[in-house]
Design an enzyme around this catalytic site. Structure first.
Site, PDB file in Angstrom:
ATOM      1  N   HIS A   1       5.956  75.994  39.857  1.00  0.00           N
ATOM      2  CA  HIS A   1       4.639  75.340  39.850  1.00  0.00           C
ATOM      3  C   HIS A   1       4.080  75.265  38.418  1.00  0.00           C
ATOM      4  O   HIS A   1       3.557  74.243  38.001  1.00  0.00           O
ATOM      5  CB  HIS A   1       3.633  76.141  40.694  1.00  0.00           C
ATOM      6  CG  HIS A   1       3.963  76.223  42.147  1.00  0.00           C
ATOM      7  ND1 HIS A   1       4.314  77.390  42.770  1.00  0.00           N
ATOM      8  CD2 HIS A   1       3.988  75.271  43.120  1.00  0.00           C
ATOM      9  CE1 HIS A   1       4.517  77.172  44.054  1.00  0.00           C
ATOM     10  NE2 HIS A   1       4.346  75.897  44.300  1.00  0.00           N
TER      11      HIS A   1
ATOM     12  N   SER B   1      10.868  79.688  44.824  1.00  0.00           N
ATOM     13  CA  SER B   1      10.227  79.098  45.998  1.00  0.00           C
ATOM     14  C   SER B   1       9.229  80.106  46.545  1.00  0.00           C
ATOM     15  O   SER B   1       9.482  81.322  46.526  1.00  0.00           O
ATOM     16  CB  SER B   1      11.294  78.810  47.064  1.00  0.00           C
ATOM     17  OG  SER B   1      10.677  78.615  48.323  1.00  0.00           O
TER      18      SER B   1
HETATM   19  P1  AMP Z   1       5.057  73.674  47.065  1.00  0.00           P
HETATM   20  O1  AMP Z   1       3.867  74.483  46.682  1.00  0.00           O
HETATM   21  O2  AMP Z   1       6.239  74.485  47.472  1.00  0.00           O
HETATM   22  O3  AMP Z   1       4.723  72.560  48.006  1.00  0.00           O
HETATM   23  O4  AMP Z   1       5.521  72.957  45.731  1.00  0.00           O
HETATM   24  C1  AMP Z   1       4.644  72.211  44.934  1.00  0.00           C
HETATM   25  C2  AMP Z   1       5.443  71.462  43.897  1.00  0.00           C
HETATM   26  O5  AMP Z   1       6.189  72.388  43.118  1.00  0.00           O
HETATM   27  C3  AMP Z   1       6.468  70.493  44.524  1.00  0.00           C
HETATM   28  O6  AMP Z   1       6.507  69.303  43.749  1.00  0.00           O
HETATM   29  C4  AMP Z   1       7.744  71.263  44.405  1.00  0.00           C
HETATM   30  O7  AMP Z   1       8.893  70.445  44.338  1.00  0.00           O
HETATM   31  C5  AMP Z   1       7.546  72.005  43.094  1.00  0.00           C
HETATM   32  N1  AMP Z   1       8.437  73.160  43.019  1.00  0.00           N
HETATM   33  C6  AMP Z   1       8.612  74.128  43.956  1.00  0.00           C
HETATM   34  N2  AMP Z   1       9.553  75.005  43.551  1.00  0.00           N
HETATM   35  C7  AMP Z   1       9.991  74.563  42.344  1.00  0.00           C
HETATM   36  C8  AMP Z   1      10.961  75.044  41.407  1.00  0.00           C
HETATM   37  N3  AMP Z   1      11.680  76.140  41.625  1.00  0.00           N
HETATM   38  N4  AMP Z   1      11.150  74.337  40.265  1.00  0.00           N
HETATM   39  C9  AMP Z   1      10.424  73.213  40.022  1.00  0.00           C
HETATM   40  N5  AMP Z   1       9.495  72.730  40.848  1.00  0.00           N
HETATM   41  C10 AMP Z   1       9.273  73.384  42.003  1.00  0.00           C
END
Ligand code: AMP
Length: 283
Positions: A37, A185
């Protein structure tokens, strides 16, 4: 840094910024920040004059048996991290304001969602496209940043933006990993200490596929079979899918020519983890 909960207030602030000629960068998230993030925020900070990060655990992108209730939350920590990244506004909309009683409008990207996670999570991308469309209408960004860890999500959003003529540039950002390769994640939080090794089976599989490909194996079925056998050697794992597909259409391919997406989803204990890599002939 401002914390805004109200949709009208966010929308008016974005209008004001636009009138002042400011470029708005936007990072939509579900919170519980990690370095993935933060990498998106850093990129957004460089691109925009102002940076908005939303935190919204979108109920309509979770299936009835999925982890909406357990999804990790820690607003205090998130807002401290966002402040460190010089975020201008953390937008935390209220669920009832996003989906008031009588809500009935959804956005569906029909073809890209018939593959990979779209098959095992029916309705998921409809929920994602709908919330992102709403957030774009509220935040009115010039740039929106998405992680390539969620490669299918990135493609779905790009297609939605193209098809519905949203005036926003979608920027895909590389996957941020732990030092041993595990893709960061929020759901890694679910892993028990004894399951952490098994979670690495995803990254190891991608590396194995890359090695096979680079040493001349271009038959997708053979690579997938090897990977499936490999993952099965790890305890706690249950394969959702292992796919080698076209990086633009996500259709499965038999023989890898120049380029393919290798994507996989594996349950490790309570956590459903995804990862991917582009297999490419190096020139
Ligand atoms: P989320 O909070 O999991 O919905 O993720 C929010 C944003 O962060 C989304 O665009 C995800 O693809 C990105 N994101 C999540 N994990 C990663 C990671 N390990 N590397 C890069 N971007 C990420």
């Amino acid at each position: 840094m401002q914390v805004i909960k109200n949709i009208k207030q966010m929308s008016s602030l974005s209008d004001k910024w636009r009138q002042e000629g400011k470029k708005i960068a936007f990072v939509p998230t579900m919170g519980y920040f990690h370095n993935g993030h933060l990498s998106l925020m850093r990129k957004g900070r460089l691109l925009g004059d102002v940076l908005v990060v939303s935190i919204f655990i979108n109920p309509i992108q979770f299936g009835p048996k999925e982890d909406f209730k357990e999804y990790p939350r820690n607003f205090e920590r998130d807002s401290a991290l966002a402040q460190k990244e010089k975020v201008d506004v953390v937008f935390v909309p209220d669920e009832r304001e996003m989906y008031p009683p009588g809500y009935q409008t959804f956005v569906e990207v029909t073809k890209l969602t018939q593959h990979l996670c779209g098959l095992s999570r029916p309705g998921h991308f409809k929920g994602v496209a709908t919330v992102v469309a709403k957030l774009f209408n509220i935040v009115k960004p010039h740039f929106a940043l998405f992680g390539l860890k969620d490669y299918q999500q990135y493609l779905v959003i790009k297609k939605m933006v193209e098809d519905l003529n949203f005036d926003v540039q979608i920027i895909g950002c590389p996957t941020v990993r732990e030092s041993d390769g595990l893709a960061m994640s929020s759901r890694n939080e679910y892993l028990l200490p004894e399951q952490r090794g098994a979670a690495l089976s995803l990254y190891k599989s991608l590396k194995m596929a890359q090695d096979l490909f680079e040493t001349g194996e271009h038959n997708a079925k053979k690579i997938k079979a090897e990977i499936i056998n490999f993952i099965k050697t790890f305890p706690y794992t249950q394969i959702d899918y292992v796919s080698i597909c076209d990086p633009e259409t996500l259709e499965e391919i038999d023989e890898i020519k120049d380029k393919a997406l290798m994507a996989l989803a594996v349950r490790v204990g309570k956590a459903r983890l995804i990862d991917n890599l582009i297999l490419e002939v190096r020139k």
